[in-house]
Design an enzyme around this catalytic site. Structure first.
Site, mmCIF file in Angstrom:
data_model
loop_
_atom_site.group_PDB
_atom_site.id
_atom_site.type_symbol
_atom_site.label_atom_id
_atom_site.label_comp_id
_atom_site.label_asym_id
_atom_site.label_seq_id
_atom_site.Cartn_x
_atom_site.Cartn_y
_atom_site.Cartn_z
ATOM 1 N N GLY A 1 1.022 -1.354 -0.100
ATOM 2 C CA GLY A 1 -0.176 0.025 -0.107
ATOM 3 C C GLY A 1 0.759 1.065 0.001
ATOM 4 N N GLY B 1 5.255 3.492 -9.421
ATOM 5 C CA GLY B 1 5.945 2.140 -9.324
ATOM 6 C C GLY B 1 4.737 1.174 -9.242
ATOM 7 C CG HIS B 2 3.029 0.478 -5.700
ATOM 8 N ND1 HIS B 2 3.211 1.518 -4.686
ATOM 9 C CD2 HIS B 2 3.463 -0.698 -5.076
ATOM 10 C CE1 HIS B 2 3.959 0.983 -3.791
ATOM 11 N NE2 HIS B 2 3.956 -0.152 -3.863
ATOM 12 C CE LYS C 1 12.944 1.077 -4.019
ATOM 13 N NZ LYS C 1 12.415 0.409 -2.873
ATOM 14 C CG ASP C 2 11.534 -4.550 -3.689
ATOM 15 O OD1 ASP C 2 12.004 -4.270 -2.487
ATOM 16 O OD2 ASP C 2 10.560 -3.716 -4.089
ATOM 17 C CG MET D 1 8.746 6.873 -7.755
ATOM 18 S SD MET D 1 7.220 7.123 -8.480
ATOM 19 C CE MET D 1 7.447 8.599 -9.473
ATOM 20 C CB SER D 2 10.353 3.634 -2.080
ATOM 21 O OG SER D 2 10.388 3.140 -0.749
HETATM 22 P P1 AMP Z 1 6.019 -2.740 -1.558
HETATM 23 O O1 AMP Z 1 4.429 -2.133 -1.697
HETATM 24 O O2 AMP Z 1 6.973 -1.706 -1.462
HETATM 25 O O3 AMP Z 1 6.049 -3.931 -0.828
HETATM 26 O O4 AMP Z 1 6.214 -3.115 -3.191
HETATM 27 C C1 AMP Z 1 5.232 -3.767 -3.857
HETATM 28 C C2 AMP Z 1 5.825 -4.278 -4.972
HETATM 29 O O5 AMP Z 1 5.973 -3.028 -5.895
HETATM 30 C C3 AMP Z 1 6.990 -4.952 -5.583
HETATM 31 O O6 AMP Z 1 7.021 -5.880 -6.353
HETATM 32 C C4 AMP Z 1 7.881 -3.798 -5.536
HETATM 33 O O7 AMP Z 1 9.221 -4.041 -6.266
HETATM 34 C C5 AMP Z 1 7.243 -2.798 -6.440
HETATM 35 N N1 AMP Z 1 7.883 -1.499 -6.519
HETATM 36 C C6 AMP Z 1 8.140 -0.713 -5.293
HETATM 37 N N2 AMP Z 1 8.726 0.362 -5.882
HETATM 38 C C7 AMP Z 1 8.661 0.257 -7.340
HETATM 39 C C8 AMP Z 1 9.269 1.145 -8.297
HETATM 40 N N3 AMP Z 1 9.912 2.393 -7.808
HETATM 41 N N4 AMP Z 1 9.312 0.770 -9.514
HETATM 42 C C9 AMP Z 1 8.625 -0.269 -9.727
HETATM 43 N N5 AMP Z 1 8.017 -1.139 -8.743
HETATM 44 C C10 AMP Z 1 8.028 -0.823 -7.764
#
Ligand code: AMP
Length: 290
Positions: free
Chosen positions: A31, A36-37, A149-150, A184-185
């Protein structure tokens, strides 16, 4: 778009669409969604008839003293973003729904999980692998869409899917960045605007590392790592590098002699910017020069 909070309902919905021959895509997230999401959701939308985004801040992947409690959450904002991206279902369970009963099972992808992030966050990837295995059993997707990113998470999940014969294809999408290069994060919300500018140096040293390898043809990885660390400390002395490692993209084994290496190279890093921990990476193809 529908919001589903119960595991049994989500399973029934997925069973139904599987029976009607629809392809199901899962975008797992914690969330506080950003572009990115969204890029993952749009990629999923192109590939599948039914797109499910899960929003779940998974407690088991946070260590003691990490930011589980303060991790940003805003479901209303997230649901608007999902709707705009064409998501069909948001799977949005409570922690008690995901971890009811006295679970005695966890999934550990050995060796890979202990490296890089794993050495700073023991147990993190067991939390990740276990929750993603649960999400695969709950949403029954044909494809799972993850961000580059991960990088280590992707390697761990790819191995888990192969080792345990999950019937799901893993699709990795590019990292989306701010204009200055910062990946992005959701955790970027912890940064001040000055720190956001400063943190752009992280992508800069990843690109510098790549160019030292691909253009300057430096073959000794330790020289590349030392130079990258030196550039960071001169550009952004307030940022503390935790690791900057050059590995392959399958076992995440460090590469010493780059000249002899054939295949995908990942340069990964983690750094503390104030109290915020950031990760990033760059992945590129490399052909041996010998
Ligand atoms: P998270 O919500 O941070 O656990 O990320 C959920 C998914 O979104 C994971 O597969 C991440 O690798 C991807 N994600 C997070 N940040 C980015 C980004 N900047 N660009 C592309 N995918 C992303």
């Amino acid at each position: 778009m529908k919001v589903v909070k119960e595991i049994s309902s989500m399973q029934e919905i997925s069973d139904y669409y599987r029976c009607t021959g629809k392809k199901i895509a899962l975008v797992p997230t914690m969330g506080y969604l950003h572009e990115g999401h969204t890029s993952l959701m749009l990629n999923a939308r192109e590939r599948a008839g039914i797109v499910i985004t899960s929003i779940f801040v998974n407690p088991t992947q946070f260590g003691k003293g990490e930011d589980f409690g303060k991790y940003p959450r805003d479901f209303l904002r997230d649901s608007h973003i999902c709707e705009k991206a064409g998501v069909d279902f948001i799977f949005y369970p409570e922690v008690d729904e995901m971890y009811k009963g006295n679970a005695l099972t966890a999934i550990t992808v050995n060796k890979i999980s202990d490296k890089l992030e794993g050495s700073f966050r023991p147990g993190h990837f067991t939390g990740v692998a276990t929750v993603v295995a649960k999400l695969l059993n709950i949403t029954k997707p044909h494809t799972i869409h993850l961000g580059s990113k991960d990088a280590q998470q992707n390697v761990v999940l790819k191995k888990m899917i192969a080792d345990l014969n999950f019937d799901t294809e893993l699709v990795v999408c590019p990292t989306i960045r701010e204009d200055n290069g910062l990946a992005m994060s959701s955790r970027n919300t912890y940064l001040t605007s000055e720190q956001k500018e400063d943190a752009a140096s992280l992508y800069f040293i990843l690109k510098e590392g790549r160019s030292m390898i691909t253009e300057d043809k430096i073959s000794d990885a330790s020289i590349v790592k030392a130079k990258a660390a030196e550039i960071l400390s001169s550009l952004s002395p307030d940022i503390q590098l935790q690791y900057y490692e050059i590995t392959d993209n399958e076992e995440l084994e460090p590469i010493g002699d780059l000249a002899k290496f054939n295949g995908e190279i990942v340069i990964s890093l983690a750094a503390k910017c104030g109290t915020t921990r950031l990760i990033d990476n760059i992945i590129f193809e490399h052909n041996s020069v010998t």
